[in-house]
Design a protein around this motif. Structure first.
Motif, PDB file in Angstrom:
ATOM      1  N   SER A  99     -56.127  35.382 -76.435  1.00 47.43           N
ATOM      2  CA  SER A  99     -54.837  35.011 -75.846  1.00 47.43           C
ATOM      3  C   SER A  99     -54.728  35.511 -74.414  1.00 47.43           C
ATOM      4  O   SER A  99     -54.186  34.825 -73.544  1.00 47.43           O
ATOM      5  N   PHE A 157     -45.594  41.800 -88.108  1.00 51.02           N
ATOM      6  CA  PHE A 157     -46.268  40.506 -88.150  1.00 51.02           C
ATOM      7  C   PHE A 157     -47.767  40.738 -88.054  1.00 51.02           C
ATOM      8  O   PHE A 157     -48.235  41.408 -87.130  1.00 51.02           O
ATOM      9  N   ASN A 159     -49.785  37.994 -88.135  1.00 50.65           N
ATOM     10  CA  ASN A 159     -50.270  36.790 -87.464  1.00 50.65           C
ATOM     11  C   ASN A 159     -49.084  36.054 -86.841  1.00 50.65           C
ATOM     12  O   ASN A 159     -47.927  36.361 -87.127  1.00 50.65           O
ATOM     13  N   ARG A 160     -49.380  35.083 -86.012  1.00 55.35           N
ATOM     14  CA  ARG A 160     -48.323  34.353 -85.303  1.00 55.35           C
ATOM     15  C   ARG A 160     -47.539  33.445 -86.236  1.00 55.35           C
ATOM     16  O   ARG A 160     -46.370  33.154 -85.972  1.00 55.35           O
ATOM     17  N   ARG A 161     -48.154  33.014 -87.295  1.00 61.16           N
ATOM     18  CA  ARG A 161     -47.458  32.173 -88.272  1.00 61.16           C
ATOM     19  C   ARG A 161     -46.252  32.916 -88.838  1.00 61.16           C
ATOM     20  O   ARG A 161     -45.170  32.365 -88.978  1.00 61.16           O
ATOM     21  N   GLU A 162     -46.426  34.198 -89.134  1.00 63.16           N
ATOM     22  CA  GLU A 162     -45.314  35.016 -89.628  1.00 63.16           C
ATOM     23  C   GLU A 162     -44.212  35.143 -88.578  1.00 63.16           C
ATOM     24  O   GLU A 162     -43.023  35.053 -88.890  1.00 63.16           O
ATOM     25  N   ASN A 164     -43.573  33.024 -86.099  1.00 59.11           N
ATOM     26  CA  ASN A 164     -42.920  31.719 -85.963  1.00 59.11           C
ATOM     27  C   ASN A 164     -41.966  31.446 -87.120  1.00 59.11           C
ATOM     28  O   ASN A 164     -40.874  30.908 -86.923  1.00 59.11           O
ATOM     29  N   LYS A 165     -42.363  31.821 -88.319  1.00 56.16           N
ATOM     30  CA  LYS A 165     -41.494  31.654 -89.491  1.00 56.16           C
ATOM     31  C   LYS A 165     -40.213  32.470 -89.323  1.00 56.16           C
ATOM     32  O   LYS A 165     -39.114  32.006 -89.640  1.00 56.16           O
ATOM     33  N   CYS A 166     -40.343  33.663 -88.806  1.00 59.01           N
ATOM     34  CA  CYS A 166     -39.189  34.535 -88.562  1.00 59.01           C
ATOM     35  C   CYS A 166     -38.234  33.883 -87.560  1.00 59.01           C
ATOM     36  O   CYS A 166     -37.013  33.864 -87.777  1.00 59.01           O
TER      37      CYS A 166
END
Length: 182
Positions: A99, A157, A159-162, A164-166
């Motif tokens: 990143s 978190f 990962n980023r998926r977590e 984004n879900k938040c």
């Protein structure tokens, strides 16, 4: 998510997505967003003196509602004492390093919105080493601090998926509140 809080610290490795998450969270909640990098660095990548940095942070977090994006471990206790919520990004170091590369390539010689004027993005090998070692050094110190902060709401978190879900959950909660009011 149910009440994210009013004084939120967002910490974790560079390149983990702290600033992006913090910006989205501020847009949803309306909380004042403080990017520590923007406050710490002066034109030409000159650091703020420690005494001034401590005073500045105390002033920045004197209000009741804020989101603070950034680590700065040497002064973290100042923010931790006042925070009601801590969001910690514990992403894989390879993800964070990739990143960072993407961020540099995209923004080379440009100043990002979370940085002060006169501090353009650049490749920095020492910073890359810091990112790579973060989980064992600064990241571990962050975890140690959080373990003794039992009175705080702590969200981690992996990962980023977590993350984004938040953000989606918080957005829905705020939307429901607005619908109830109108």
């Amino acid at each position: 998510m149910n009440n994210i809080g009013n004084r939120i610290m967002v910490i974790g490795s560079p390149g983990s997505g702290k600033s992006t998450f913090s910006t989205k969270l501020a847009m949803i909640t309306g909380l004042k967003l403080i990017h520590l990098d923007k406050e710490f660095w002066n034109y030409g990548w000159i650091e703020t003196a420690r005494e001034d940095w401590v005073k500045k942070q105390k002033c920045l977090i004197s209000g009741d509602k804020w989101i603070v994006d950034g680590n700065y471990g040497g002064t973290m206790d100042i923010r931790l004492e006042k925070a009601d919520t801590v969001i910690c990004f514990e992403l894989n170091k390879a993800v964070c390093l990739l990143s960072y590369f993407k961020r540099v390539i995209t923004n080379v010689n440009k100043v990002r919105p979370d940085m002060p004027e006169g501090c353009p993005e650049k490749f920095d090998f020492e910073f890359m080493k810091y990112i790579w070692n973060f989980p064992k050094t600064s990241g571990q110190r962050n975890i140690d601090r959080l373990e003794i902060s039992r009175d705080k709401k702590i969200i981690v978190f992996k990962n980023r998926r977590e993350a984004n879900k938040c953000i989606i959950e918080i957005s829905k909660e705020y939307e429901e509140i607005i619908n109830e009011i109108t």
